[in-house]
Write a protein that holds these residues in place. Structure first.
Motif, PDB file in Angstrom:
ATOM      1  N   ARG A  98      24.595 -68.498  -3.886  1.00 63.41           N
ATOM      2  CA  ARG A  98      23.144 -68.501  -3.713  1.00 63.41           C
ATOM      3  C   ARG A  98      22.813 -68.578  -2.221  1.00 63.41           C
ATOM      4  O   ARG A  98      23.325 -67.803  -1.442  1.00 63.41           O
ATOM      5  CB  ARG A  98      22.533 -69.643  -4.525  1.00 63.41           C
ATOM      6  N   GLU A  99      21.961 -69.534  -1.783  1.00 62.97           N
ATOM      7  CA  GLU A  99      21.593 -69.646  -0.369  1.00 62.97           C
ATOM      8  C   GLU A  99      22.300 -70.817   0.313  1.00 62.97           C
ATOM      9  O   GLU A  99      21.717 -71.524   1.137  1.00 62.97           O
ATOM     10  CB  GLU A  99      20.078 -69.785  -0.225  1.00 62.97           C
ATOM     11  N   ASP A 168      25.627 -62.096  -2.687  1.00 66.57           N
ATOM     12  CA  ASP A 168      26.247 -63.206  -1.966  1.00 66.57           C
ATOM     13  C   ASP A 168      26.424 -62.824  -0.498  1.00 66.57           C
ATOM     14  O   ASP A 168      26.647 -61.641  -0.179  1.00 66.57           O
ATOM     15  CB  ASP A 168      27.626 -63.571  -2.535  1.00 66.57           C
ATOM     16  N   VAL A 169      26.298 -63.818   0.357  1.00 63.81           N
ATOM     17  CA  VAL A 169      26.717 -63.682   1.751  1.00 63.81           C
ATOM     18  C   VAL A 169      27.834 -64.691   1.982  1.00 63.81           C
ATOM     19  O   VAL A 169      28.029 -65.621   1.202  1.00 63.81           O
ATOM     20  CB  VAL A 169      25.560 -63.928   2.741  1.00 63.81           C
ATOM     21  N   VAL A 170      28.572 -64.494   3.062  1.00 64.54           N
ATOM     22  CA  VAL A 170      29.683 -65.385   3.357  1.00 64.54           C
ATOM     23  C   VAL A 170      29.148 -66.646   4.025  1.00 64.54           C
ATOM     24  O   VAL A 170      28.402 -66.578   5.000  1.00 64.54           O
ATOM     25  CB  VAL A 170      30.703 -64.689   4.270  1.00 64.54           C
ATOM     26  N   GLY A 202      33.471 -60.631   1.783  1.00 65.11           N
ATOM     27  CA  GLY A 202      32.473 -59.648   2.200  1.00 65.11           C
ATOM     28  C   GLY A 202      31.100 -60.041   1.727  1.00 65.11           C
ATOM     29  O   GLY A 202      30.922 -61.009   0.971  1.00 65.11           O
ATOM     30  N   GLU A 203      30.110 -59.302   2.183  1.00 61.17           N
ATOM     31  CA  GLU A 203      28.718 -59.556   1.823  1.00 61.17           C
ATOM     32  C   GLU A 203      28.140 -58.344   1.116  1.00 61.17           C
ATOM     33  O   GLU A 203      28.517 -57.197   1.415  1.00 61.17           O
ATOM     34  CB  GLU A 203      27.897 -59.855   3.078  1.00 61.17           C
ATOM     35  N   GLY A 204      27.214 -58.591   0.193  1.00 58.16           N
ATOM     36  CA  GLY A 204      26.596 -57.468  -0.492  1.00 58.16           C
ATOM     37  C   GLY A 204      25.627 -57.909  -1.557  1.00 58.16           C
ATOM     38  O   GLY A 204      25.560 -59.075  -1.937  1.00 58.16           O
ATOM     39  N   ALA A 205      24.857 -56.953  -2.018  1.00 54.62           N
ATOM     40  CA  ALA A 205      23.946 -57.147  -3.141  1.00 54.62           C
ATOM     41  C   ALA A 205      23.870 -55.844  -3.909  1.00 54.62           C
ATOM     42  O   ALA A 205      23.999 -54.757  -3.331  1.00 54.62           O
ATOM     43  CB  ALA A 205      22.558 -57.575  -2.664  1.00 54.62           C
ATOM     44  N   THR A 303      33.062 -59.286  -2.379  1.00 55.67           N
ATOM     45  CA  THR A 303      31.642 -59.617  -2.262  1.00 55.67           C
ATOM     46  C   THR A 303      31.160 -60.584  -3.343  1.00 55.67           C
ATOM     47  O   THR A 303      29.952 -60.740  -3.543  1.00 55.67           O
ATOM     48  CB  THR A 303      30.788 -58.339  -2.288  1.00 55.67           C
ATOM     49  N   SER A 304      32.076 -61.212  -4.035  1.00 53.13           N
ATOM     50  CA  SER A 304      31.782 -62.308  -4.963  1.00 53.13           C
ATOM     51  C   SER A 304      30.699 -61.943  -5.970  1.00 53.13           C
ATOM     52  O   SER A 304      30.911 -61.122  -6.849  1.00 53.13           O
ATOM     53  CB  SER A 304      31.402 -63.569  -4.174  1.00 53.13           C
TER      54      SER A 304
END
Length: 375
Positions: A98-99, A168-170, A202-205, A303-304
């Motif tokens: 989440r954040e 998710d972001v790292v 990694g990061e992504g949506a 990217t979880s």
């Protein structure tokens, strides 16, 4: 039942939308780069698959996971030809953290944070008028888990249209944990390779719009099934029996057999145990059949929360284009992959009618989807 997918949206380190991401996968373009917003002196590992959108080099910002989620949902809604008013439309979001990154910045650096900013619901309501939002934590299988719940809403007649997303972001704490576990940080992610040494975050949506009836709207593909189980075998290690059961259940619900699956988009993290287990399951389930196998994490990173839907959107593009991107960095296939048709060395041109998408999370949460074309 099958449900039309009428809209897709995605952002990742290798592209700002589904088309750009798929083009990068086919071209072998990697999103791996040096750490941009973490203090490099604190870590052995020095690389991440980050989305490079910060205003200032080396200065991190809060709210990035929310920002990526909103962008992916907006793309999917526009692609579906829907108004950007999601009042009454369920929005289901899978995530791992989440954040948490915003909380880290508040705790350590005093960056302002409203407690409501830890949740996605406020931003989705503000941007889209969404008043029926749900967030699910399921680690690496989170977005496919959310997809299964979206399927259930349609199947039960609780909704006519649903938006399913993952993001998710790292976070620095998660990166630090991975850094302590992987004593010798891998220089790259090399799924299904004999020399694989681990994964890189990694990061992504990603987001998709599902509906009971597409009407005259263009259809990106058909969701044939989603199967989820929790084998609770181990905190992190996958279980062969649990993974096998999820794959077979996805086939059963889709009314298909292994011989009809043309493509499997693997979870393929590049970790020794995950890849070995996935290869063994694939060899067992597809004995006598040789679907094309690929995976995207060597170029996007792990990217979880968005990993499953990013793979699903990739599968839809493969069906649409008849092109399967290869597994980047695969030099010597591991022994367990002998006899499997792992695509490497560039894209493969092959008709894809049915594709299987794998997503496996911590705690034994296994999720497998089957998608097909409209023809």
């Amino acid at each position: 039942m099958t449900y039309p997918i009428i809209g897709t949206g995605a952002v990742a380190a290798i592209g700002a939308d589904p088309a750009g991401i798929f083009d990068s996968l086919c071209a072998g373009h990697s999103g791996l780069g040096p750490l941009r917003a973490f203090d490099r002196t604190r870590f052995r590992a020095q690389q991440l698959f980050e989305i490079d959108d910060r205003a200032h080099e080396g200065v991190d910002e809060p709210g990035r996971a929310t920002r990526f989620l909103v962008e992916a949902v907006r793309q999917a809604v526009r692609d579906a030809g829907l108004p950007e008013d999601l009042a009454g439309v369920p929005v289901l979001v899978g995530t791992g953290l989440r954040e948490l990154r915003s909380l880290e910045l508040w705790w350590r650096d005093g960056v302002p944070l409203d407690a409501d900013g830890l949740h996605f619901e406020g931003a989705l309501r503000e941007e889209f008028g969404a008043d029926d939002t749900h967030t699910f934590a399921g680690a690496c299988s989170a977005s496919l888990y959310a997809l299964a719940l979206g399927w259930d809403l349609l199947e039960l007649g609780e909704a006519d249209t649903v938006v399913v997303a993952g993001c998710d972001v790292v976070t620095e704490s998660m990166f630090g944990l991975a850094d302590r576990v992987q004593f010798d940080p891998p220089p790259a992610v090399r799924p299904f390779d004999a020399g694989r040494r681990g994964t890189i975050l990694g990061e992504g949506a990603a987001a998709v719009v599902l509906t009971r009836d597409a009407g005259d709207r263009p259809v990106r593909g058909l969701l044939r099934s989603v199967a989820v189980n929790c084998d609770a075998h181990h905190q992190t290690a996958p279980d062969t029996a649990g993974v096998t059961a999820a794959v077979r259940e996805a086939h059963r619900r889709a009314g298909t057999g292994p011989g009809e699956i043309d493509l499997v988009v693997l979870h393929a993290t590049g970790t020794p145990l995950n890849d070995r287990t996935e290869a063994e399951v694939t060899a067992e389930v597809f004995a006598g059949a040789r679907p094309a196998l690929t995976g995207i994490k060597s170029l996007t990173g792990h990217t979880s929360g968005s990993a499953g839907l990013l793979s699903l959107i990739t599968a839809l593009r493969c069906i649409e284009t008849g092109t399967v991107p290869g597994v980047a960095g695969l030099a010597e296939p591991m022994a367990e992959a002998a006899g499997l048709h792992v695509v490497a060395g560039g894209p493969l041109a092959v008709p894809v009618r049915l594709a299987q998408v794998n997503g496996f999370g911590f705690g034994g949460v296994n999720a497998v989807a089957v998608v097909g074309g409209t023809a």
